[in-house]
Design a protein around this motif. Structure first.
Motif, PDB file in Angstrom:
ATOM      1  N   ASP A   1       0.833  -1.206   0.000  1.00 33.69           N
ATOM      2  CA  ASP A   1       0.000   0.000   0.000  1.00 33.69           C
ATOM      3  C   ASP A   1       0.867   1.255   0.000  1.00 33.69           C
ATOM      4  OD1 ASP A   1      -2.248  -1.590   0.114  1.00 33.69           O
ATOM      5  OD2 ASP A   1      -2.546  -1.326   2.280  1.00 33.69           O
ATOM      6  N   LEU A   2       1.837   1.272   0.912  1.00 37.22           N
ATOM      7  CA  LEU A   2       2.680   2.457   1.055  1.00 37.22           C
ATOM      8  C   LEU A   2       3.504   2.711  -0.203  1.00 37.22           C
ATOM      9  CD1 LEU A   2       3.952   1.911   4.737  1.00 37.22           C
ATOM     10  CD2 LEU A   2       2.066   3.366   3.961  1.00 37.22           C
ATOM     11  N   ARG A   3       3.970   1.645  -0.833  1.00 36.75           N
ATOM     12  CA  ARG A   3       4.740   1.804  -2.058  1.00 36.75           C
ATOM     13  C   ARG A   3       3.843   2.335  -3.190  1.00 36.75           C
ATOM     14  NH1 ARG A   3       6.846  -3.782  -0.720  1.00 36.75           N
ATOM     15  NH2 ARG A   3       8.918  -3.480   0.228  1.00 36.75           N
ATOM     16  N   LYS A   4       2.631   1.794  -3.319  1.00 34.88           N
ATOM     17  CA  LYS A   4       1.719   2.245  -4.362  1.00 34.88           C
ATOM     18  C   LYS A   4       1.337   3.707  -4.183  1.00 34.88           C
ATOM     19  CE  LYS A   4      -0.300  -2.333  -5.162  1.00 34.88           C
ATOM     20  NZ  LYS A   4      -1.510  -3.193  -4.969  1.00 34.88           N
ATOM     21  N   GLU A   5       1.257   4.137  -2.942  1.00 34.02           N
ATOM     22  CA  GLU A   5       0.898   5.527  -2.646  1.00 34.02           C
ATOM     23  C   GLU A   5       2.091   6.464  -2.796  1.00 34.02           C
ATOM     24  OE1 GLU A   5      -0.784   5.450   1.251  1.00 34.02           O
ATOM     25  OE2 GLU A   5      -2.276   3.934   0.691  1.00 34.02           O
ATOM     26  N   GLY A   6       3.296   5.884  -2.985  1.00 30.03           N
ATOM     27  CA  GLY A   6       4.478   6.693  -3.209  1.00 30.03           C
ATOM     28  C   GLY A   6       4.989   7.384  -1.957  1.00 30.03           C
ATOM     29  N   VAL A   7       4.615   6.864  -0.754  1.00 27.12           N
ATOM     30  CA  VAL A   7       5.033   7.516   0.497  1.00 27.12           C
ATOM     31  C   VAL A   7       6.155   6.742   1.202  1.00 27.12           C
ATOM     32  CG1 VAL A   7       2.826   8.649   0.858  1.00 27.12           C
ATOM     33  CG2 VAL A   7       3.183   6.347   1.765  1.00 27.12           C
ATOM     34  N   TRP A   8       6.525   5.597   0.642  1.00 25.51           N
ATOM     35  CA  TRP A   8       7.572   4.771   1.258  1.00 25.51           C
ATOM     36  C   TRP A   8       8.225   3.946   0.164  1.00 25.51           C
ATOM     37  CZ3 TRP A   8       7.802  -0.718   2.500  1.00 25.51           C
ATOM     38  CH2 TRP A   8       8.815  -1.049   3.416  1.00 25.51           C
ATOM     39  N   ASP A   9       9.550   3.857   0.228  1.00 30.90           N
ATOM     40  CA  ASP A   9      10.260   3.125  -0.815  1.00 30.90           C
ATOM     41  C   ASP A   9      11.101   2.002  -0.237  1.00 30.90           C
ATOM     42  OD1 ASP A   9      12.200   4.573   0.448  1.00 30.90           O
ATOM     43  OD2 ASP A   9      12.932   5.605  -1.362  1.00 30.90           O
ATOM     44  N   GLY A  10      10.699   1.495   0.916  1.00 33.14           N
ATOM     45  CA  GLY A  10      11.459   0.429   1.568  1.00 33.14           C
ATOM     46  C   GLY A  10      11.365  -0.884   0.828  1.00 33.14           C
TER      47      GLY A  10
END
Length: 472
Positions: free
Chosen positions: A463-472
């Motif tokens: 979810d966070l990657r798709k939203e572009g807010v986290w790249d871990g």
């Protein structure tokens, strides 16, 4: 009583779930609400429990990851406990503790004292953990008044602590969000550094962290003056603070400083007692402590009835009896102190724990901790820590910072939502997922729980990657 197990509660969620949601939004004030939804909020409806599972309002079966609130230790739907409640209520449902007593409370006090460390030999009953801590603190104040030490009232607590929701107990809480909008007895409480190795001060190594904490405690006593400090209150493991396991030996060293300065050591075992760490009390069996008082609640009845209490040193009571003020009154009590139904349930609950559940908890705890530790391989997981059958999976989006980002504040709720869909109830504490299942959980069920949690965290990362807010 033959049909007791098959009896449906009057508010069976299958038929009344929609009504319950509507009534809650119109009439029910939930605990810990935010101002924007206070008195107008419906939370996840739970209709049934069985063993380590609960069923929600949609009929979905979930593993009860937090065991209610650290308390359903022997599991849901134990007919033995339901039967005891019925039988005791039919014999004696209540008696006033002001000038009468009941047999279950006396017998339970003896059995609790038998398990307590040191000379902790007497029990004062309350209705829960907050009132237990409040009672311990009021008893400290009372004993110092009787002994002519009216200035010896300050209380030492720590960052990350959670000790309750009554006025004085809540004043000890060390989580910032607990006090952002709430008043407290700030003039009575001194806060020390949280014993959290993962969030320790940047200049302090893990190896020297215990020394740092002990020296801070020692200096605080010296600067304030032992003649002004009445008690130190500490959880053996800080539960709601994120299952903070303190450095080895730290608690025993703090106990010695307290003893040397006549500061009462109150071990808050509201969470850790009655099996969470495999023993009735963890203070002595796990940490080698002999406190002046131990507070307990939650697991004493496995959540089947509201009950708590304080186990008090016989020495303290003997000192009171020998004082020059024999008429001094400890003017403290509760309507439901020593409730006969609660004490009867606690006796049967203790039977169940002693008859194999404590041993089972000790047996599966290493597997529980080992399997959860595998989640540290996930990029979002900063640390997995715990002891016994309590653990915390702390997620960190920014590993270069010692403080969680604003993004982290929503991580726990996201994981909880995904896990709920997959069949696991999680207790999210901001960026932390707390696991404290019923003590009867099996290794196979632990595997299922960890697999769901892994998938819930993985979906959150996606979810966070798709939203572009986290790249871990």
């Amino acid at each position: 009583m033959a049909a007791l197990r098959d009896t449906k509660p009057a508010g069976d969620f299958g038929r009344h779930g929609d009504d319950a949601v509507d009534l809650a939004t119109r009439h029910l004030i939930q605990p810990w609400p935010v101002a924007g939804s206070a008195g107008a909020e419906a939370r996840a409806l739970i209709g049934e429990g069985d063993g380590i599972h609960i069923t929600d309002g949609d009929g979905k079966r979930l593993i009860d990851g937090p065991a209610g609130m650290w308390c359903i230790n022997v599991g849901h739907r134990r007919e033995e406990l339901a039967r005891v409640m019925y039988e005791q209520a039919m014999q004696l449902s209540y008696n006033t503790p002001w000038y009468t007593m009941n047999a279950p409370s006396a017998e339970l006090a003896r059995r609790i004292a038998d398990h307590a460390p040191g000379d902790l030999s007497h029990v004062f009953y309350t209705t829960g953990g907050s009132s237990a801590v409040e009672t311990a603190l009021r008893f400290m104040q009372f004993t110092n008044n009787v002994r002519g030490r009216r200035e010896k009232k300050l209380i030492l607590s720590r960052g990350g602590a959670y000790h309750g929701s009554t006025y004085l107990s809540a004043s000890l809480n060390g989580r910032p969000r607990d006090r952002d909008w709430m008043d407290g007895a700030d003039g009575l409480v001194v806060k020390l550094t949280a014993p959290n190795p993962f969030r320790r001060p940047a200049r302090v190594s893990r190896k020297t962290f215990a020394d740092f904490l002990v020296e801070e405690f020692r200096q605080t006593v010296e600067e304030i003056g032992a003649e002004r400090i009445g008690a130190f209150v500490g959880e053996p493991i800080q539960a709601s603070g994120g299952v903070i396991v303190p450095p080895d030996g730290y608690l025993k060293r703090i106990r010695e400083i307290c003893r040397a300065n006549d500061i009462l050591y109150v071990s808050d075992e509201v969470v850790t007692a009655f099996g969470r760490l495999g023993h009735v009390f963890a203070s002595g069996e796990v940490f080698g402590l002999d406190p002046d008082m131990i507070t307990f609640a939650k697991g004493v009845t496995s959540g089947y009835f509201p009950l708590g209490g304080v186990v008090i040193s016989g020495r303290l009571l003997e000192e009171l009896r020998k004082s020059n003020h024999p008429d001094a009154m400890f003017a403290h009590g509760l309507t439901y102190t020593s409730h006969p139904v609660g004490c009867a349930v606690a006796l049967k609950n203790l039977d169940l724990l002693e008859d194999g559940i404590l041993a089972h908890a000790r047996e599966v705890a290493p597997y529980f901790q080992t399997q959860l530790k595998t989640l540290e391989a996930l990029p979002l997981v900063g640390e997995v820590r715990g002891m016994g059958l309590m653990a915390c999976v702390e997620c960190v989006a920014d590993r270069d910072s010692n403080n969680p980002l604003e993004l982290d504040n929503a991580v726990g709720k996201r994981i909880d939502r995904h896990c709920h869909e997959l069949g696991l109830l999680v207790r999210p504490l901001i960026n932390m997922c707390v696991m404290s299942p019923p003590l009867i959980i099996t290794c196979e069920q632990i595997d299922t729980m960890v697999a769901i949690l892994r998938e819930g965290i993985s979906r959150t990362m996606d979810d966070l990657r798709k939203e572009g807010v986290w790249d871990g």
